[in-house]
Design a protein around this motif. Structure first.
Motif, PDB file in Angstrom:
ATOM      1  N   ASN A  72      -6.681   3.285   3.225  1.00 46.73           N
ATOM      2  CA  ASN A  72      -7.554   3.554   2.385  1.00 46.73           C
ATOM      3  C   ASN A  72      -7.647   4.875   1.776  1.00 46.73           C
ATOM      4  N   LEU A  73      -7.537   5.750   2.640  1.00 47.49           N
ATOM      5  CA  LEU A  73      -7.510   7.241   2.104  1.00 47.49           C
ATOM      6  C   LEU A  73      -6.201   7.695   1.510  1.00 47.49           C
ATOM      7  N   LEU A  74      -5.099   6.868   1.871  1.00 47.30           N
ATOM      8  CA  LEU A  74      -3.948   7.117   1.370  1.00 47.30           C
ATOM      9  C   LEU A  74      -3.627   6.781  -0.046  1.00 47.30           C
ATOM     10  N   MET A  75      -4.485   5.633  -0.290  1.00 44.74           N
ATOM     11  CA  MET A  75      -4.627   4.611  -1.674  1.00 44.74           C
ATOM     12  C   MET A  75      -5.210   5.533  -2.659  1.00 44.74           C
ATOM     13  N   MET A  76      -5.968   6.391  -2.239  1.00 47.88           N
ATOM     14  CA  MET A  76      -6.465   7.539  -3.434  1.00 47.88           C
ATOM     15  C   MET A  76      -5.826   8.379  -3.723  1.00 47.88           C
ATOM     16  N   GLY A  77      -4.538   8.333  -3.053  1.00 41.40           N
ATOM     17  CA  GLY A  77      -3.636   9.542  -3.754  1.00 41.40           C
ATOM     18  C   GLY A  77      -3.253  10.640  -2.424  1.00 41.40           C
ATOM     19  N   GLU A  78      -1.881  10.732  -2.572  1.00 37.41           N
ATOM     20  CA  GLU A  78      -1.580  11.752  -1.370  1.00 37.41           C
ATOM     21  C   GLU A  78      -2.112  13.051  -1.185  1.00 37.41           C
ATOM     22  N   ASP A  79      -2.281  13.430  -2.660  1.00 41.57           N
ATOM     23  CA  ASP A  79      -2.909  14.871  -2.682  1.00 41.57           C
ATOM     24  C   ASP A  79      -4.385  14.885  -2.187  1.00 41.57           C
ATOM     25  N   THR A  80      -4.983  14.050  -2.707  1.00 38.41           N
ATOM     26  CA  THR A  80      -6.460  13.858  -2.300  1.00 38.41           C
ATOM     27  C   THR A  80      -6.320  13.591  -0.859  1.00 38.41           C
ATOM     28  N   ALA A  81      -5.380  12.740   0.097  1.00 40.66           N
ATOM     29  CA  ALA A  81      -5.591  12.373   1.336  1.00 40.66           C
ATOM     30  C   ALA A  81      -5.381  13.834   2.107  1.00 40.66           C
ATOM     31  N   LYS A  82      -4.505  14.410   1.736  1.00 45.18           N
ATOM     32  CA  LYS A  82      -4.055  15.850   2.110  1.00 45.18           C
ATOM     33  C   LYS A  82      -5.222  16.818   2.322  1.00 45.18           C
ATOM     34  N   SER A  83      -5.802  16.635   1.072  1.00 40.65           N
ATOM     35  CA  SER A  83      -6.971  17.774   0.800  1.00 40.65           C
ATOM     36  C   SER A  83      -8.314  17.679   1.879  1.00 40.65           C
ATOM     37  N   LEU A  84      -8.462  15.954   2.277  1.00 39.03           N
ATOM     38  CA  LEU A  84      -9.239  15.521   3.067  1.00 39.03           C
ATOM     39  C   LEU A  84      -8.728  15.501   4.555  1.00 39.03           C
ATOM     40  N   GLY A  85      -7.714  16.485   4.812  1.00 38.72           N
ATOM     41  CA  GLY A  85      -7.233  16.736   6.107  1.00 38.72           C
ATOM     42  C   GLY A  85      -6.255  15.409   7.022  1.00 38.72           C
ATOM     43  N   ILE A 133      -6.149  -0.014  13.258  1.00 36.96           N
ATOM     44  CA  ILE A 133      -6.627   1.170  13.688  1.00 36.96           C
ATOM     45  C   ILE A 133      -6.110   2.218  12.462  1.00 36.96           C
ATOM     46  N   ILE A 134      -5.155   2.047  11.797  1.00 39.83           N
ATOM     47  CA  ILE A 134      -4.837   2.911  10.732  1.00 39.83           C
ATOM     48  C   ILE A 134      -5.481   2.537   9.268  1.00 39.83           C
ATOM     49  N   ALA A 135      -6.152   1.165   9.319  1.00 38.17           N
ATOM     50  CA  ALA A 135      -6.553   0.907   7.943  1.00 38.17           C
ATOM     51  C   ALA A 135      -7.415   1.816   7.389  1.00 38.17           C
ATOM     52  N   ARG A 136      -8.174   2.356   7.758  1.00 40.57           N
ATOM     53  CA  ARG A 136      -9.095   3.640   7.373  1.00 40.57           C
ATOM     54  C   ARG A 136      -8.133   4.568   6.660  1.00 40.57           C
ATOM     55  N   ASP A 137      -6.886   4.858   7.152  1.00 36.08           N
ATOM     56  CA  ASP A 137      -6.196   5.880   6.821  1.00 36.08           C
ATOM     57  C   ASP A 137      -5.418   5.376   5.640  1.00 36.08           C
ATOM     58  N   ALA A 194       0.980  -0.988   0.010  1.00 35.86           N
ATOM     59  CA  ALA A 194      -0.199  -0.036   0.089  1.00 35.86           C
ATOM     60  C   ALA A 194       0.947   1.119   0.019  1.00 35.86           C
ATOM     61  N   LEU A 195       1.941   1.061   0.889  1.00 34.78           N
ATOM     62  CA  LEU A 195       2.837   2.426   0.827  1.00 34.78           C
ATOM     63  C   LEU A 195       3.431   2.892  -0.250  1.00 34.78           C
TER      64      LEU A 195
END
Length: 333
Positions: free
Chosen positions: A217-230, A211-215, A82-83
């Protein structure tokens, strides 16, 4: 809703099958035991009964060690893929196992260290150094971190640390026989104390991964997208890296460098449950445990009365799968 029920049912089925594998690992081997004897050894242990002593001190620790290591390598492989967004990423491929192996041998053969607690922390150090170097090399250049560059960097570090390991063995040939079986990856002859020394660290990392599984998932959407979602992506990556290092280092400190579980299991898990890491990681833990227990069980019967190292069995299973994934040319998980 149906999808969640299907995944939950699969998780329960995998857990039940894991229990069957654990029981089979305890009962079957060069000497077979019946279920009643195994149950008595587990519930009403009697040191005067030879069969119970064998089951309690040899078979049971071996089965539980295989389960813990298989689960750890499966989860570490999923997080690493994933990373890096690379389907070929795994502790055995990106040099993490090789770094931990070299540092353990250096500590035990050169500095004569033998404490399990000390060797475990040295294993963590070796795994962390190898992972940091691979990440640094893979991130160089204009394109930053890419799947091809991370695999090339990992292969280079694996070759480098493997060469260092071979150099140590050449210099200290007297210690070769004592570590040769461990170097191929083996869980035979491991004591319960070895598992108890690393189990708390493994358990904390399993829980942290969930615990970080949801995070993830968010990171897999792209780093820029994840950052934009906080999301604090740097923190998620650091926590994931720590989990990978601890799980891989713990496994190597007990059983040596067992390969390919971290490659195979995440792909199998995603086949069943898709890309949601809230489900992928539990599946990786259960399926990784099942794979290593099964491989160890099969290894007992190939060369009776001798045993084949379980690392050889996982290589036989994983190498064709590795080639298959590489030939498909997948560039993202």
């Amino acid at each position: 809703m149906i999808g969640h029920l299907y995944r939950a049912a699969g998780l329960v089925a995998a857990a039940l099958f894991l229990l069957i594998c654990l029981g089979s690992s305890i009962i079957f081997g060069a000497t077979n035991f019946d279920l009643h004897t195994a149950w008595e050894a587990f519930i009403h242990y009697d040191e005067s009964v030879r069969e119970q002593v064998i089951l309690r001190t040899t078979r049971m620790p071996r089965a539980f060690i295989a389960a813990a290591i298989g689960a750890s390598l499966g989860v570490a492989g999923a997080l690493m893929q994933a990373l890096t967004r690379n389907p070929l990423a795994a502790p055995s491929v990106l040099g993490v196992n090789a770094g931990a192996t070299f540092f353990i041998l250096l500590a035990s053969m050169v500095f004569s260290l033998s404490s399990m607690q000390v060797l475990m922390w040295i294993s963590f150090l070796g795994a962390a150094i190898a992972a940091a170097i691979v990440y640094m090399l893979g991130s160089m250049g204009r394109d930053g971190l890419t799947p091809i560059k991370i695999i090339l960097a990992g292969s280079a570090m694996t070759a480098l640390f493997s060469s260092f390991t071979q150099g140590l063995l050449v210099v200290n040939q007297q210690g070769l026989n004592s570590v040769l079986f461990w170097l191929t990856g083996s869980i035979a002859g491991r004591s319960p104390d070895m598992l108890l020394a690393v189990l708390p660290y493994m358990a904390v990392c399993w829980i942290a991964a969930l615990i970080i599984a949801r995070d993830i998932n968010l990171l897999m959407m792209g780093e820029d997208t994840a950052k934009s979602l906080g999301q604090r992506t740097a923190l998620v990556k650091i926590v994931s890296a720590i989990i990978i290092v601890v799980l891989a280092g713990s496994s190597v400190s007990i059983a040596g460098p067992i390969g390919f579980i971290g490659i195979v299991i995440p792909h199998v898990s995603r086949f069943f449950v898709g890309m949601d890491y809230r489900w992928v990681l539990p599946y990786c833990a259960l399926l990784g445990a099942i794979l290593l227990i099964t491989a160890d069980l099969v290894a007992r019967f190939i060369m009776i009365p001798e045993e084949m190292p379980v690392g050889v069995m996982t290589a036989i299973i994983g190498a064709p799968f590795f080639v298959y994934i590489a030939r498909k040319g997948i560039t993202k998980t």
